[in-house]
Write a protein that holds these residues in place. Structure first.
Motif, mmCIF file in Angstrom:
data_model
loop_
_atom_site.group_PDB
_atom_site.id
_atom_site.type_symbol
_atom_site.label_atom_id
_atom_site.label_comp_id
_atom_site.label_asym_id
_atom_site.label_seq_id
_atom_site.Cartn_x
_atom_site.Cartn_y
_atom_site.Cartn_z
ATOM 1 N N SER A 1 8.072 8.522 -32.390
ATOM 2 C CA SER A 1 8.269 7.356 -33.330
ATOM 3 C C SER A 1 9.886 7.541 -33.874
ATOM 4 O O SER A 1 10.242 8.476 -33.907
ATOM 5 C CB SER A 1 7.426 7.896 -34.513
ATOM 6 N N THR B 1 2.313 0.467 -31.643
ATOM 7 C CA THR B 1 3.470 0.391 -32.686
ATOM 8 C C THR B 1 3.304 -0.695 -33.421
ATOM 9 O O THR B 1 2.527 -1.471 -33.345
ATOM 10 C CB THR B 1 4.855 0.330 -31.635
ATOM 11 N N SER B 2 4.312 -0.871 -34.366
ATOM 12 C CA SER B 2 4.303 -1.943 -35.439
ATOM 13 C C SER B 2 4.879 -3.105 -34.713
ATOM 14 O O SER B 2 5.691 -3.375 -33.672
ATOM 15 C CB SER B 2 5.095 -1.613 -36.474
ATOM 16 N N PHE C 1 12.221 1.300 -32.364
ATOM 17 C CA PHE C 1 11.034 1.610 -33.069
ATOM 18 C C PHE C 1 10.305 2.915 -32.356
ATOM 19 O O PHE C 1 9.618 3.603 -33.280
ATOM 20 C CB PHE C 1 9.864 0.306 -32.906
ATOM 21 N N LEU D 1 3.838 -7.657 -39.916
ATOM 22 C CA LEU D 1 3.373 -6.241 -40.183
ATOM 23 C C LEU D 1 1.921 -6.242 -40.216
ATOM 24 O O LEU D 1 1.328 -5.223 -40.003
ATOM 25 C CB LEU D 1 4.116 -5.651 -41.464
ATOM 26 N N HIS E 1 9.617 2.959 -36.578
ATOM 27 C CA HIS E 1 8.168 2.643 -36.954
ATOM 28 C C HIS E 1 7.411 3.719 -36.097
ATOM 29 O O HIS E 1 7.717 4.006 -34.985
ATOM 30 C CB HIS E 1 7.692 1.274 -36.699
#
Length: 190
Positions: free
Chosen positions: A84, A112-113, A182, A36, A87
């Motif tokens: 989205s 994005t994450s 995601f 993260l 995430h």
């Protein structure tokens, strides 16, 4: 000090400690929470774009020239904007036919994450907003184009030669570990 030694010598206390350490280790492996805070940026050029960016100037000739030949560089067949899901995800997706006839899915300005086991999927599923779209991409036909190279940047994913891109209508950034999208983009033909 004597009490601590006495507790640690009991077999059940050692077993609980071993199970707790094992559970923490497994949880760290499975969820990979450090991702993260780690970003991986990948900036790839579109294959074949460099060769077609500047037109070649033919040498002078006394022969009459025929009609100009059609462009043989990369051609966008479909595109869409990422939305989205699980995430926050943004960027553009393009389905591109290269000069040699092969196809790539191109992610541009992806943001994005990072996460465990992220893949790029070409699918036939409709893109739905919100939680309704999180789990639909593995319900129908899909092709995994490989692991996500980076959670930021622009990157290319080659389609296998036996895949007809006309049978697919969306792209998902898919977390294979947790079976969740995601983010995804509906591909509109151009």
């Amino acid at each position: 000090m004597g009490r601590v030694r006495k507790v640690l010598t009991r077999p059940w206390a050692i077993a609980v400690l071993v199970v707790a350490v094992g559970a923490v280790g497994f949880g760290l492996y499975w969820f990979q929470p450090w991702k993260l805070w780690q970003d991986e940026t990948v900036q790839e050029a579109l294959p074949g774009a460099a060769e077609t960016s500047a037109p070649a100037v033919p040498p002078p000739s006394d022969e009459p020239s025929g009609p100009p030949s059609p462009a043989t560089g990369p051609r966008t067949l479909a595109s869409g904007e990422l939305i989205s899901h699980e995430h926050a995800t943004s960027g553009t997706v393009r389905l591109v036919r290269l000069a040699d006839g092969s196809h790539v899915v191109r992610l541009e300005n992806l943001d994005t994450s990072n996460g465990p086991d992220l893949r790029v999927w070409l699918t036939d599923a409709p893109v739905k907003q919100g939680r309704a779209g999180w789990h639909v991409f593995d319900d129908g036909k899909y092709v995994s184009l490989g692991k996500l190279k980076g959670n930021k940047g622009s990157q290319n994913y080659a389609l296998p030669p036996d895949v007809n891109p006309a049978g697919y209508s969306s792209v998902s950034i898919w977390c294979d570990r947790f079976d969740v999208s995601f983010g995804a983009a509906e591909l509109a033909r151009v």
